[in-house]
Design a protein around this motif. Structure first.
Motif, PDB file in Angstrom:
ATOM      1  N   ILE A  94      64.248  -0.870  58.930  1.00 29.53           N
ATOM      2  CA  ILE A  94      63.975   0.911  59.477  1.00 29.53           C
ATOM      3  C   ILE A  94      63.914   0.870  57.783  1.00 29.53           C
ATOM      4  N   MET A  95      62.489   1.267  58.188  1.00 30.63           N
ATOM      5  CA  MET A  95      61.522   1.501  56.225  1.00 30.63           C
ATOM      6  C   MET A  95      61.851   2.788  55.356  1.00 30.63           C
ATOM      7  N   VAL A  96      62.136   4.248  56.258  1.00 28.49           N
ATOM      8  CA  VAL A  96      62.528   5.177  55.163  1.00 28.49           C
ATOM      9  C   VAL A  96      63.180   5.978  56.130  1.00 28.49           C
ATOM     10  N   TRP A  97      63.047   7.701  55.458  1.00 25.35           N
ATOM     11  CA  TRP A  97      63.824   8.415  56.754  1.00 25.35           C
ATOM     12  C   TRP A  97      63.437  10.110  56.076  1.00 25.35           C
ATOM     13  N   ASP A  98      63.267  10.412  57.145  1.00 26.32           N
ATOM     14  CA  ASP A  98      63.374  12.213  56.235  1.00 26.32           C
ATOM     15  C   ASP A  98      64.677  13.270  56.837  1.00 26.32           C
ATOM     16  N   GLU A  99      64.504  14.758  56.769  1.00 25.06           N
ATOM     17  CA  GLU A  99      65.253  15.331  58.045  1.00 25.06           C
ATOM     18  C   GLU A  99      65.820  15.217  59.339  1.00 25.06           C
ATOM     19  N   LYS A 100      64.632  14.700  59.849  1.00 26.68           N
ATOM     20  CA  LYS A 100      64.453  14.595  60.788  1.00 26.68           C
ATOM     21  C   LYS A 100      64.443  13.402  62.180  1.00 26.68           C
ATOM     22  N   ALA A 101      64.150  12.028  61.240  1.00 25.09           N
ATOM     23  CA  ALA A 101      63.729  10.747  62.228  1.00 25.09           C
ATOM     24  C   ALA A 101      63.333  10.334  60.840  1.00 25.09           C
ATOM     25  N   PHE A 102      64.041   8.386  61.460  1.00 28.25           N
ATOM     26  CA  PHE A 102      63.866   7.900  61.101  1.00 28.25           C
ATOM     27  C   PHE A 102      62.718   6.978  61.318  1.00 28.25           C
ATOM     28  N   TYR A 103      61.885   6.297  59.961  1.00 26.70           N
ATOM     29  CA  TYR A 103      60.737   5.301  60.422  1.00 26.70           C
ATOM     30  C   TYR A 103      61.239   3.455  60.090  1.00 26.70           C
ATOM     31  N   LEU A 104      60.585   2.616  61.574  1.00 24.34           N
ATOM     32  CA  LEU A 104      61.186   1.529  61.390  1.00 24.34           C
ATOM     33  C   LEU A 104      59.560   1.044  61.671  1.00 24.34           C
TER      34      LEU A 104
ATOM     35  N   GLU B 242      52.727   3.141  51.425  1.00 26.67           N
ATOM     36  CA  GLU B 242      51.410   3.949  51.244  1.00 26.67           C
ATOM     37  C   GLU B 242      50.791   4.041  52.873  1.00 26.67           C
ATOM     38  N   ASP B 243      50.918   2.914  53.151  1.00 31.00           N
ATOM     39  CA  ASP B 243      50.389   3.288  54.892  1.00 31.00           C
ATOM     40  C   ASP B 243      50.992   3.998  56.201  1.00 31.00           C
ATOM     41  N   LEU B 244      52.259   3.772  55.746  1.00 31.42           N
ATOM     42  CA  LEU B 244      53.516   4.605  56.113  1.00 31.42           C
ATOM     43  C   LEU B 244      52.872   6.093  55.865  1.00 31.42           C
ATOM     44  N   GLN B 245      52.839   6.236  54.785  1.00 29.65           N
ATOM     45  CA  GLN B 245      52.092   7.901  54.578  1.00 29.65           C
ATOM     46  C   GLN B 245      51.044   8.217  55.108  1.00 29.65           C
TER      47      GLN B 245
END
Length: 208
Positions: free
Chosen positions: A118-128, A174-177
């Protein structure tokens, strides 16, 4: 009786992807007996090998990468407690977006490690991020980004349930953004094409 059993099996295999569900069940049972991953954001590695049913033209079929990533996420969520938290919070998770970059083919018989985190998350989702690393030369043969939407809860609530405290989200690479911006732009374009934005705007004007 034998003919009846064979008929049922034929019906199942012709109407369902039976091996997917069998593999998923085996993955979850195996994860149950493995050592838990106490670091929720830690990377987990599972081993694999390219077999005959994985290939086309001598290398792994493109669709197989996504399938293997499914099972790796199942294993990760079982071992780090995310599935447990979802059950307790009555939440569910669905894949919202995936992008895979294929750098080098994995060939028949080649062993690999599939590393998931798991890299990061926001209010709705995890980003892997999920990486296929060849055991032959250590090359990252493929890398996939996955947006895992959380339904009826939020990533923050899941992490607070597991860690018993507020967990700070790491900085976004940066690439995830760029990838998240692409998803947002694509969603807006599709909404505009289907007329959803116009309807929403009209409703907002009416409410005013």
């Amino acid at each position: 009786m034998l003919l009846w059993v064979l008929g049922v099996l034929l019906l199942l295999f012709s109407s369902l992807d039976v091996w997917y569900f069998v593999r998923a069940a085996v993955t979850l049972v195996r994860a149950w007996f493995q050592k838990p991953v106490w670091d929720v954001l830690g990377e987990q590695s599972v081993s694999g090998r390219v077999l005959l049913h994985d290939i086309d033209l001598g290398h792994m079929n493109n669709a197989r990468y996504l399938r293997e990533c499914d099972f790796a996420r199942f294993s990760l969520y079982s071992r780090n407690g995310v599935f447990k938290a979802c059950r307790a919070l009555r939440a569910t998770m669905v894949v919202g977006a995936t992008t895979i970059r294929l750098r080098r083919a994995l060939c028949l018989g080649e062993a690999f490690e599939l590393r998931t985190r798991i890299m990061v998350w926001d209010e709705k989702a995890f980003y892997l991020e999920q990486r296929f690393v060849s055991c032959r030369d250590g090359l990252v043969a493929a890398v996939m980004l996955c947006k895992q939407n959380v339904m009826r809860s939020s990533p923050d609530k899941i992490l607070q349930f597991l860690c018993k405290r507020k967990v700070e989200c790491p900085d976004y690479p940066e690439d995830l953004q760029h990838w998240i911006s692409f998803i947002s732009a694509s969603s807006q374009a599709l909404r505009a094409q289907s007329g959803l934005e116009d309807k929403t705007g009209a409703q907002e004007d009416k409410d005013k």
